[in-house]
Scaffold this motif. Structure first.
Motif, PDB file in Angstrom:
ATOM      1  N   PHE A  10       0.749  -1.156  -0.006  1.00 10.27           N
ATOM      2  CA  PHE A  10      -0.063   0.178  -0.077  1.00 10.27           C
ATOM      3  C   PHE A  10       1.008   1.236  -0.048  1.00 10.27           C
ATOM      4  CE2 PHE A  10      -2.740  -2.884   2.353  1.00 10.27           C
ATOM      5  CZ  PHE A  10      -3.877  -3.175   1.105  1.00 10.27           C
ATOM      6  N   GLY A  11       1.954   1.168   0.561  1.00 11.64           N
ATOM      7  CA  GLY A  11       2.850   2.555   1.013  1.00 11.64           C
ATOM      8  C   GLY A  11       3.657   2.996  -0.400  1.00 11.64           C
ATOM      9  N   LEU A  12       4.650   1.637  -0.306  1.00 12.47           N
ATOM     10  CA  LEU A  12       5.644   2.307  -1.254  1.00 12.47           C
ATOM     11  C   LEU A  12       5.235   2.328  -2.737  1.00 12.47           C
ATOM     12  CD1 LEU A  12       8.661   0.076   0.308  1.00 12.47           C
ATOM     13  CD2 LEU A  12       8.357   2.563   0.222  1.00 12.47           C
ATOM     14  N   PRO A  13       4.124   1.466  -3.293  1.00  9.13           N
ATOM     15  CA  PRO A  13       3.804   1.622  -4.582  1.00  9.13           C
ATOM     16  C   PRO A  13       3.224   2.890  -5.006  1.00  9.13           C
ATOM     17  CG  PRO A  13       3.256  -0.528  -3.956  1.00  9.13           C
ATOM     18  CD  PRO A  13       3.863   0.110  -2.680  1.00  9.13           C
ATOM     19  N   LYS A  14       2.536   3.456  -3.977  1.00  8.11           N
ATOM     20  CA  LYS A  14       2.023   4.808  -3.962  1.00  8.11           C
ATOM     21  C   LYS A  14       2.852   5.863  -3.978  1.00  8.11           C
ATOM     22  CE  LYS A  14      -2.695   3.845  -4.112  1.00  8.11           C
ATOM     23  NZ  LYS A  14      -3.463   4.262  -5.058  1.00  8.11           N
ATOM     24  N   LEU A  15       3.995   5.594  -3.616  1.00  8.59           N
ATOM     25  CA  LEU A  15       5.183   6.621  -3.505  1.00  8.59           C
ATOM     26  C   LEU A  15       5.805   6.627  -5.127  1.00  8.59           C
ATOM     27  CD1 LEU A  15       6.752   6.291  -0.149  1.00  8.59           C
ATOM     28  CD2 LEU A  15       4.999   8.255  -0.824  1.00  8.59           C
ATOM     29  N   ARG A  16       5.666   5.376  -5.429  1.00  2.00           N
ATOM     30  CA  ARG A  16       6.534   5.628  -7.002  1.00  2.00           C
ATOM     31  C   ARG A  16       5.916   5.967  -8.182  1.00  2.00           C
ATOM     32  NH1 ARG A  16       8.059  -0.441  -5.347  1.00  2.00           N
ATOM     33  NH2 ARG A  16       9.838  -0.152  -3.903  1.00  2.00           N
ATOM     34  N   THR A  17       4.439   6.275  -8.076  1.00  2.00           N
ATOM     35  CA  THR A  17       3.700   6.644  -9.029  1.00  2.00           C
ATOM     36  C   THR A  17       3.912   7.985  -9.366  1.00  2.00           C
ATOM     37  OG1 THR A  17       2.035   7.422  -7.577  1.00  2.00           O
ATOM     38  CG2 THR A  17       1.688   5.179  -8.503  1.00  2.00           C
ATOM     39  N   GLY A  18       4.446   8.961  -8.624  1.00  2.00           N
ATOM     40  CA  GLY A  18       4.656  10.245  -8.821  1.00  2.00           C
ATOM     41  C   GLY A  18       3.624  11.341  -8.850  1.00  2.00           C
ATOM     42  N   GLN A  19       2.267  10.955  -8.768  1.00  2.00           N
ATOM     43  CA  GLN A  19       1.190  11.646  -8.717  1.00  2.00           C
ATOM     44  C   GLN A  19       0.985  12.216  -7.394  1.00  2.00           C
ATOM     45  OE1 GLN A  19      -2.086   9.339 -10.096  1.00  2.00           O
ATOM     46  NE2 GLN A  19      -1.307   9.252 -12.215  1.00  2.00           N
ATOM     47  N   GLN A  20       0.487  13.554  -7.206  1.00  2.00           N
ATOM     48  CA  GLN A  20       0.608  13.971  -5.995  1.00  2.00           C
ATOM     49  C   GLN A  20      -0.270  13.233  -4.874  1.00  2.00           C
ATOM     50  OE1 GLN A  20      -0.408  18.232  -6.013  1.00  2.00           O
ATOM     51  NE2 GLN A  20      -0.067  18.378  -3.668  1.00  2.00           N
ATOM     52  N   GLU A  21      -1.772  13.170  -5.474  1.00  2.00           N
ATOM     53  CA  GLU A  21      -2.733  12.391  -4.727  1.00  2.00           C
ATOM     54  C   GLU A  21      -2.195  10.936  -4.149  1.00  2.00           C
ATOM     55  OE1 GLU A  21      -3.436  12.724  -8.013  1.00  2.00           O
ATOM     56  OE2 GLU A  21      -3.993  14.896  -7.585  1.00  2.00           O
ATOM     57  N   ASP A  22      -1.441  10.207  -4.810  1.00  2.00           N
ATOM     58  CA  ASP A  22      -0.922   9.155  -4.374  1.00  2.00           C
ATOM     59  C   ASP A  22       0.293   9.290  -3.499  1.00  2.00           C
ATOM     60  OD1 ASP A  22      -2.639   7.635  -5.918  1.00  2.00           O
ATOM     61  OD2 ASP A  22      -1.268   7.289  -7.512  1.00  2.00           O
ATOM     62  N   LEU A  23       0.915  10.177  -3.492  1.00  2.00           N
ATOM     63  CA  LEU A  23       2.220  10.589  -2.749  1.00  2.00           C
ATOM     64  C   LEU A  23       1.613  10.922  -1.566  1.00  2.00           C
ATOM     65  CD1 LEU A  23       5.218  11.064  -2.433  1.00  2.00           C
ATOM     66  CD2 LEU A  23       4.821  13.502  -2.893  1.00  2.00           C
ATOM     67  N   VAL A  24       0.512  11.666  -1.088  1.00  2.00           N
ATOM     68  CA  VAL A  24      -0.029  11.937   0.146  1.00  2.00           C
ATOM     69  C   VAL A  24      -0.755  10.840   0.660  1.00  2.00           C
ATOM     70  CG1 VAL A  24      -1.964  13.394   1.063  1.00  2.00           C
ATOM     71  CG2 VAL A  24      -0.449  14.375  -0.602  1.00  2.00           C
ATOM     72  N   PHE A  25      -1.251   9.941  -0.108  1.00  2.00           N
ATOM     73  CA  PHE A  25      -1.857   8.728   0.383  1.00  2.00           C
ATOM     74  C   PHE A  25      -0.791   7.739   1.048  1.00  2.00           C
ATOM     75  CE2 PHE A  25      -3.613   4.447  -0.266  1.00  2.00           C
ATOM     76  CZ  PHE A  25      -4.665   4.565   0.736  1.00  2.00           C
ATOM     77  N   GLY A  26       0.339   7.796   0.112  1.00  3.08           N
ATOM     78  CA  GLY A  26       1.323   6.658   0.544  1.00  3.08           C
ATOM     79  C   GLY A  26       2.102   7.185   1.712  1.00  3.08           C
ATOM     80  N   LEU A  27       2.329   8.593   2.015  1.00  7.56           N
ATOM     81  CA  LEU A  27       3.011   8.961   3.078  1.00  7.56           C
ATOM     82  C   LEU A  27       2.008   8.867   4.410  1.00  7.56           C
ATOM     83  CD1 LEU A  27       4.571  12.464   1.718  1.00  7.56           C
ATOM     84  CD2 LEU A  27       5.818  10.305   2.517  1.00  7.56           C
ATOM     85  N   ILE A  28       0.808   9.014   3.964  1.00  6.10           N
ATOM     86  CA  ILE A  28      -0.127   8.717   5.393  1.00  6.10           C
ATOM     87  C   ILE A  28      -0.128   7.365   5.742  1.00  6.10           C
ATOM     88  CG2 ILE A  28      -2.561   8.697   6.021  1.00  6.10           C
ATOM     89  CD1 ILE A  28      -2.905  11.266   4.181  1.00  6.10           C
ATOM     90  N   ILE A  29      -0.218   6.460   4.706  1.00  8.89           N
ATOM     91  CA  ILE A  29      -0.027   4.866   4.947  1.00  8.89           C
ATOM     92  C   ILE A  29       1.206   4.592   5.660  1.00  8.89           C
ATOM     93  CG2 ILE A  29       0.313   2.754   4.239  1.00  8.89           C
ATOM     94  CD1 ILE A  29      -2.801   3.675   3.937  1.00  8.89           C
ATOM     95  N   LEU A  30       2.288   5.199   5.135  1.00  6.08           N
ATOM     96  CA  LEU A  30       3.565   4.679   5.737  1.00  6.08           C
ATOM     97  C   LEU A  30       3.974   5.200   7.037  1.00  6.08           C
ATOM     98  CD1 LEU A  30       6.031   4.786   2.537  1.00  6.08           C
ATOM     99  CD2 LEU A  30       5.252   2.505   3.971  1.00  6.08           C
ATOM    100  N   PHE A  31       3.573   6.432   7.316  1.00  5.69           N
ATOM    101  CA  PHE A  31       3.946   7.263   8.566  1.00  5.69           C
ATOM    102  C   PHE A  31       3.231   7.388   9.721  1.00  5.69           C
ATOM    103  CE2 PHE A  31       7.097   8.448   5.404  1.00  5.69           C
ATOM    104  CZ  PHE A  31       8.048   8.002   5.814  1.00  5.69           C
ATOM    105  N   ILE A  32       1.805   7.170   9.272  1.00  2.28           N
ATOM    106  CA  ILE A  32       0.771   7.376  10.353  1.00  2.28           C
ATOM    107  C   ILE A  32      -0.140   6.042  10.644  1.00  2.28           C
ATOM    108  CG2 ILE A  32      -1.556   8.684  10.947  1.00  2.28           C
ATOM    109  CD1 ILE A  32      -0.271  10.957   9.224  1.00  2.28           C
TER     110      ILE A  32
END
Length: 75
Positions: free
Chosen positions: A27-49
């Motif tokens: 859930f976290g790392l694949p969202k960070l790799r897409t490069g889209q802003q919405e996915d980046l925010v979601f990936g950071l929330i999943i990983l760090f919160i």
């Protein structure tokens, strides 16, 4: 009943490890790799919160179940 609680404590700890693994690698790392802003925010929330809250919470609950903190006769 105490033995069942201890076995379920191990189940909660294993579930905590599995939750951490799937939250990070599926859930976290694949969202960070897409490069889209919405996915980046979601990936950071999943990983760090969400991942630390859920995984640590399950692990602590399992640890206390293993130690017998939820016994009825404990006073």
């Amino acid at each position: 009943m105490g033995n069942i609680k201890k076995i379920l404590g191990m189940v909660w700890i294993i579930l905590a490890l599995l939750t951490a693994y799937f939250s990070i690698f599926y859930f976290g790392l694949p969202k960070l790799r897409t490069g889209q802003q919405e996915d980046l925010v979601f990936g950071l929330i999943i990983l760090f919160i969400l991942t630390p809250i859920v995984s640590v919470g399950l692990a602590i609950f399992g640890y206390f179940a293993l130690k017998g903190e939820y016994a009825n006769d404990k006073m």
